[in-house]
Design a protein around this motif. Sequence first.
Motif, mmCIF file in Angstrom:
data_model
loop_
_atom_site.group_PDB
_atom_site.id
_atom_site.type_symbol
_atom_site.label_atom_id
_atom_site.label_comp_id
_atom_site.label_asym_id
_atom_site.label_seq_id
_atom_site.Cartn_x
_atom_site.Cartn_y
_atom_site.Cartn_z
ATOM 1 N N ASP A 59 0.810 -1.219 0.000
ATOM 2 C CA ASP A 59 0.000 0.000 0.000
ATOM 3 C C ASP A 59 0.844 1.270 0.000
ATOM 4 O O ASP A 59 0.319 2.355 0.189
ATOM 5 C CB ASP A 59 -0.956 0.002 1.189
ATOM 6 C CG ASP A 59 -0.236 -0.135 2.520
ATOM 7 O OD1 ASP A 59 1.022 -0.119 2.528
ATOM 8 O OD2 ASP A 59 -0.909 -0.263 3.554
ATOM 9 N N SER A 60 2.120 1.162 -0.176
ATOM 10 C CA SER A 60 3.099 2.256 -0.280
ATOM 11 C C SER A 60 3.536 2.821 1.064
ATOM 12 O O SER A 60 4.469 3.630 1.115
ATOM 13 C CB SER A 60 2.605 3.411 -1.175
ATOM 14 O OG SER A 60 1.706 4.266 -0.486
ATOM 15 N N ILE A 61 2.914 2.402 2.164
ATOM 16 C CA ILE A 61 3.319 2.945 3.466
ATOM 17 C C ILE A 61 3.981 1.879 4.330
ATOM 18 O O ILE A 61 4.237 2.105 5.513
ATOM 19 C CB ILE A 61 2.134 3.580 4.218
ATOM 20 C CG1 ILE A 61 1.047 2.552 4.520
ATOM 21 C CG2 ILE A 61 1.569 4.750 3.430
ATOM 22 C CD1 ILE A 61 -0.070 3.098 5.398
ATOM 23 N N ARG A 62 4.270 0.726 3.737
ATOM 24 C CA ARG A 62 4.977 -0.317 4.487
ATOM 25 C C ARG A 62 5.853 -1.125 3.538
ATOM 26 O O ARG A 62 5.721 -1.039 2.320
ATOM 27 C CB ARG A 62 3.990 -1.235 5.216
ATOM 28 C CG ARG A 62 3.211 -2.160 4.290
ATOM 29 C CD ARG A 62 2.010 -2.750 4.997
ATOM 30 N NE ARG A 62 1.021 -1.705 5.211
ATOM 31 C CZ ARG A 62 0.475 -1.434 6.405
ATOM 32 N NH1 ARG A 62 0.819 -2.121 7.470
ATOM 33 N NH2 ARG A 62 -0.422 -0.475 6.507
ATOM 34 N N ILE A 63 6.758 -1.900 4.127
ATOM 35 C CA ILE A 63 7.645 -2.777 3.364
ATOM 36 C C ILE A 63 7.492 -4.185 3.921
ATOM 37 O O ILE A 63 7.513 -4.383 5.142
ATOM 38 C CB ILE A 63 9.112 -2.321 3.469
ATOM 39 C CG1 ILE A 63 9.274 -0.952 2.800
ATOM 40 C CG2 ILE A 63 10.053 -3.336 2.820
ATOM 41 C CD1 ILE A 63 10.643 -0.335 2.998
ATOM 42 N N LEU A 64 7.335 -5.166 3.035
ATOM 43 C CA LEU A 64 7.193 -6.551 3.448
ATOM 44 C C LEU A 64 8.554 -7.235 3.505
ATOM 45 O O LEU A 64 9.517 -6.766 2.889
ATOM 46 C CB LEU A 64 6.289 -7.292 2.465
ATOM 47 C CG LEU A 64 4.872 -6.736 2.280
ATOM 48 C CD1 LEU A 64 4.114 -7.572 1.253
ATOM 49 C CD2 LEU A 64 4.131 -6.687 3.599
ATOM 50 N N PRO A 65 8.679 -8.342 4.246
ATOM 51 C CA PRO A 65 9.954 -9.079 4.288
ATOM 52 C C PRO A 65 10.393 -9.504 2.893
ATOM 53 O O PRO A 65 9.577 -9.910 2.068
ATOM 54 C CB PRO A 65 9.614 -10.296 5.163
ATOM 55 C CG PRO A 65 8.475 -9.847 6.018
ATOM 56 C CD PRO A 65 7.655 -8.938 5.139
ATOM 57 N N PHE A 66 11.698 -9.396 2.637
ATOM 58 C CA PHE A 66 12.244 -9.776 1.335
ATOM 59 C C PHE A 66 12.362 -11.303 1.225
ATOM 60 O O PHE A 66 12.846 -11.962 2.150
ATOM 61 C CB PHE A 66 13.630 -9.157 1.136
ATOM 62 C CG PHE A 66 13.596 -7.716 0.698
ATOM 63 C CD1 PHE A 66 12.447 -6.950 0.804
ATOM 64 C CD2 PHE A 66 14.744 -7.113 0.177
ATOM 65 C CE1 PHE A 66 12.421 -5.616 0.400
ATOM 66 C CE2 PHE A 66 14.731 -5.781 -0.228
ATOM 67 C CZ PHE A 66 13.572 -5.034 -0.114
ATOM 68 N N LYS A 67 11.946 -11.838 0.090
ATOM 69 C CA LYS A 67 12.158 -13.255 -0.213
ATOM 70 C C LYS A 67 13.547 -13.408 -0.837
ATOM 71 O O LYS A 67 13.967 -12.588 -1.643
ATOM 72 C CB LYS A 67 11.079 -13.759 -1.172
ATOM 73 C CG LYS A 67 9.654 -13.562 -0.657
ATOM 74 C CD LYS A 67 8.641 -14.034 -1.673
ATOM 75 C CE LYS A 67 7.216 -13.705 -1.261
ATOM 76 N NZ LYS A 67 6.828 -14.332 -0.003
ATOM 77 N N SER A 68 14.227 -14.471 -0.489
ATOM 78 C CA SER A 68 15.633 -14.593 -0.900
ATOM 79 C C SER A 68 15.858 -15.445 -2.145
ATOM 80 O O SER A 68 16.981 -15.522 -2.644
ATOM 81 C CB SER A 68 16.463 -15.179 0.250
ATOM 82 O OG SER A 68 16.038 -16.511 0.550
ATOM 83 N N THR A 69 14.811 -16.065 -2.682
ATOM 84 C CA THR A 69 14.974 -17.040 -3.767
ATOM 85 C C THR A 69 15.766 -16.500 -4.948
ATOM 86 O O THR A 69 16.718 -17.131 -5.426
ATOM 87 C CB THR A 69 13.603 -17.525 -4.250
ATOM 88 O OG1 THR A 69 12.867 -18.038 -3.150
ATOM 89 C CG2 THR A 69 13.763 -18.615 -5.305
ATOM 90 N N LEU A 70 15.391 -15.328 -5.452
ATOM 91 C CA LEU A 70 16.017 -14.808 -6.664
ATOM 92 C C LEU A 70 17.452 -14.334 -6.445
ATOM 93 O O LEU A 70 18.183 -14.098 -7.407
ATOM 94 C CB LEU A 70 15.175 -13.675 -7.247
ATOM 95 C CG LEU A 70 13.786 -14.064 -7.740
ATOM 96 C CD1 LEU A 70 13.057 -12.849 -8.311
ATOM 97 C CD2 LEU A 70 13.867 -15.164 -8.786
ATOM 98 N N PHE A 71 17.852 -14.186 -5.200
ATOM 99 C CA PHE A 71 19.228 -13.794 -4.920
ATOM 100 C C PHE A 71 20.223 -14.920 -5.192
ATOM 101 O O PHE A 71 21.429 -14.692 -5.262
ATOM 102 C CB PHE A 71 19.370 -13.350 -3.454
ATOM 103 C CG PHE A 71 18.742 -12.019 -3.144
ATOM 104 C CD1 PHE A 71 19.496 -10.855 -3.171
ATOM 105 C CD2 PHE A 71 17.400 -11.932 -2.811
ATOM 106 C CE1 PHE A 71 18.912 -9.618 -2.879
ATOM 107 C CE2 PHE A 71 16.811 -10.706 -2.516
ATOM 108 C CZ PHE A 71 17.576 -9.547 -2.550
ATOM 109 N N ALA A 72 19.727 -16.165 -5.331
ATOM 110 C CA ALA A 72 20.617 -17.309 -5.517
ATOM 111 C C ALA A 72 21.476 -17.184 -6.770
ATOM 112 O O ALA A 72 22.630 -17.641 -6.792
ATOM 113 C CB ALA A 72 19.792 -18.593 -5.566
ATOM 114 N N ALA A 73 20.935 -16.572 -7.825
ATOM 115 C CA ALA A 73 21.686 -16.469 -9.086
ATOM 116 C C ALA A 73 22.985 -15.693 -8.917
ATOM 117 O O ALA A 73 23.959 -15.930 -9.646
ATOM 118 C CB ALA A 73 20.820 -15.802 -10.148
ATOM 119 N N PHE A 74 23.042 -14.770 -7.961
ATOM 120 C CA PHE A 74 24.234 -13.948 -7.773
ATOM 121 C C PHE A 74 25.406 -14.740 -7.200
ATOM 122 O O PHE A 74 26.549 -14.281 -7.239
ATOM 123 C CB PHE A 74 23.935 -12.762 -6.849
ATOM 124 C CG PHE A 74 22.760 -11.938 -7.285
ATOM 125 C CD1 PHE A 74 22.562 -11.622 -8.611
ATOM 126 C CD2 PHE A 74 21.839 -11.479 -6.362
ATOM 127 C CE1 PHE A 74 21.479 -10.866 -9.016
ATOM 128 C CE2 PHE A 74 20.744 -10.727 -6.752
ATOM 129 C CZ PHE A 74 20.558 -10.416 -8.084
#
Length: 274
Positions: free
Chosen positions: A169-184
């Motif tokens: 809703d633009s006034i909060r941030i949800l926990p980041f999922k780490s799956t896509l970071f694996a490629a790095f």
Amino acid sequence: MSEWLQRPAPYPPLSPSGWLRLVWRGGVLGGLTYGGLLLLLLVRLVERPLCGLERPVSPFITQFVCRSAFRILGIPLVRRGAPMRQPGAVVANHASWLDIFALNACQRVYFVSKSEVAGWPGIGWLARATGTVFIRRSGAEAKVQQALFEQRLRANHRLLFFPEGTSTDSIRILPFKSTLFAAFFSAGLRDALHVQPVSVVYHAPPGQDARFYGWWGDMDFGPHLKQVLAARQQGRVEVIFHTPLPVADFADRKALAAACEAAVRSGHPAGSAG
């Protein structure tokens, strides 16, 4: 349903002047967007056979269109910090369809999006033409997605994705999922890549709901677009570039995702709220 996922109150009817702004801004923005798409496709006819995955010209067209969009909408766009020069990727919080314009306006990037977007009328065409990477968020395809990421990263594409996995809703941030970071962390990439966290912060017009620019949950796109186009007084958008993080400094994808989340939260008024 979580409280924040609930829709905002119904939008009020537009005034005559609101309809005029809607028609004028919508017409100009539509002409600019799809005129830019046509020009981009013509450039790609030459760019693709000569350069393959490389896109030395077409991203500048996308950036020009997105910068111009904010002028048409009358929304000030403020950039703080600078896009990194190192090879790698960008991660940001996700609050609105306006994120695409804001982040493209500030740097030349290629978005990572859920596969359903490719089939959306109008928007899907734009996404495909601008080099968006489409992924399916399923564990069974994790290896395929990682290989696709690696291919684009090795082509020196600056990928940008939203680790929250959905818009808010633009006034909060949800926990980041780490799956896509694996490629790095693949061999040959880990020691060469950086990831730059970016905070996108929306300030609602005076007197409006703080979530005015947020587009989330099962909200319909059309009514939200209409209200933004018709607004008499706009708010503003800030895009804050944080210090790039060397992938090699982190033990694994979860540690890198957590560091990126902390950096994005540090630049957002929501802070530690989730």
